[in-house]
Every structure is written in C-alpha cells, then in structure tokens.
Design a protein around this motif. Structure first.
Motif, mmCIF file in Angstrom:
data_model
loop_
_atom_site.group_PDB
_atom_site.id
_atom_site.type_symbol
_atom_site.label_atom_id
_atom_site.label_comp_id
_atom_site.label_asym_id
_atom_site.label_seq_id
_atom_site.Cartn_x
_atom_site.Cartn_y
_atom_site.Cartn_z
ATOM 1 N N ALA A 26 0.844 -1.192 0.000
ATOM 2 C CA ALA A 26 0.000 0.000 0.000
ATOM 3 C C ALA A 26 0.879 1.242 0.000
ATOM 4 N N ILE A 27 0.335 2.341 -0.454
ATOM 5 C CA ILE A 27 1.111 3.570 -0.599
ATOM 6 C C ILE A 27 1.569 4.113 0.751
ATOM 7 N N TRP A 28 0.820 3.895 1.818
ATOM 8 C CA TRP A 28 1.209 4.424 3.124
ATOM 9 C C TRP A 28 2.341 3.608 3.747
ATOM 10 N N VAL A 30 5.208 3.189 2.144
ATOM 11 C CA VAL A 30 6.439 3.714 1.557
ATOM 12 C C VAL A 30 7.115 4.617 2.582
ATOM 13 N N LEU A 33 7.165 8.467 2.020
ATOM 14 C CA LEU A 33 5.864 9.111 2.227
ATOM 15 C C LEU A 33 5.516 9.192 3.710
#
Length: 109
Positions: A26-28, A30, A33
């Motif tokens: 999932a992007i969270w 990374v 980020l």
C-alpha cells in the motif's frame, strides 16, 4: 584422526543470496511518504506551539524531511555525482548582502 577432532575438510557452503525485498503493498507503507507525512504534521504543529517549542518542532520537521534524501545525497557527493538532492540542500541568495539597496524605503534585514 584430524577429521575426528576438527571436522571435515570440505568447505562450508556459501550463504544464499538474500532475496530482494518485496515492494510495499500500500502507498502508506512507503518510507519516504511516511517521513513526509510526519514532517508535515510536525511543521503544522509548530505553527500552534508557543515560545521555543515552535522552533523545536520546526527543526524536528526539517530533520525528518531531510532524512529521506540527505544520506543518499552525501553518498553521491562523495562519489563525485551531483544530483537533485544536492541542489535541494544548496541555498542560493536572491541578492547578495553586500549589494546596496536601490530604493531608499526598503527595510533591510
């Protein structure tokens, strides 16, 4: 007799190469980020804190944000490579301090 006390003469097998890490699901997840989000929250919090705490929170935001690109920039600089990370660290003044002001009503800082 040497085999009995010291083991065999065959070399130990080489350790298997580590498999590359799987990309985040999932992007969270990374890391960059996550650091950007923490840095943004610290910067926002610094706007509402009184006294020296606002400076401390602002510096913490700066350190967390810089931790994502400064190590790689320094490694590249030591190897002789210039990149975008180095340009983000360089501060270029708009007007040198020694240049006289052209207008008489400017406030000098």
């Amino acid at each position: 007799m040497a085999d009995a006390c010291c083991g065999t003469d065959t070399p130990a097998p080489a350790p298997a190469a580590a498999e590359p890490a799987a990309p985040p699901a999932a992007i969270w997840q990374v890391r960059e980020l996550q650091a950007a989000a923490v840095s943004g929250v610290l910067l926002l919090v610094s706007l509402f804190l009184p006294g020296p705490w606002d400076t401390a929170a602002g510096l913490a935001a700066l350190l967390v944000g810089a931790a994502t690109f400064v190590p790689g920039t320094l490694r590249g600089l030591l190897k002789g490579r210039l990149g975008v990370g180095l340009l983000a660290r360089v501060r270029v003044p708009v007007r040198p301090a020694a240049e006289p002001s052209r207008g008489g009503n400017e406030i000098r800082t």
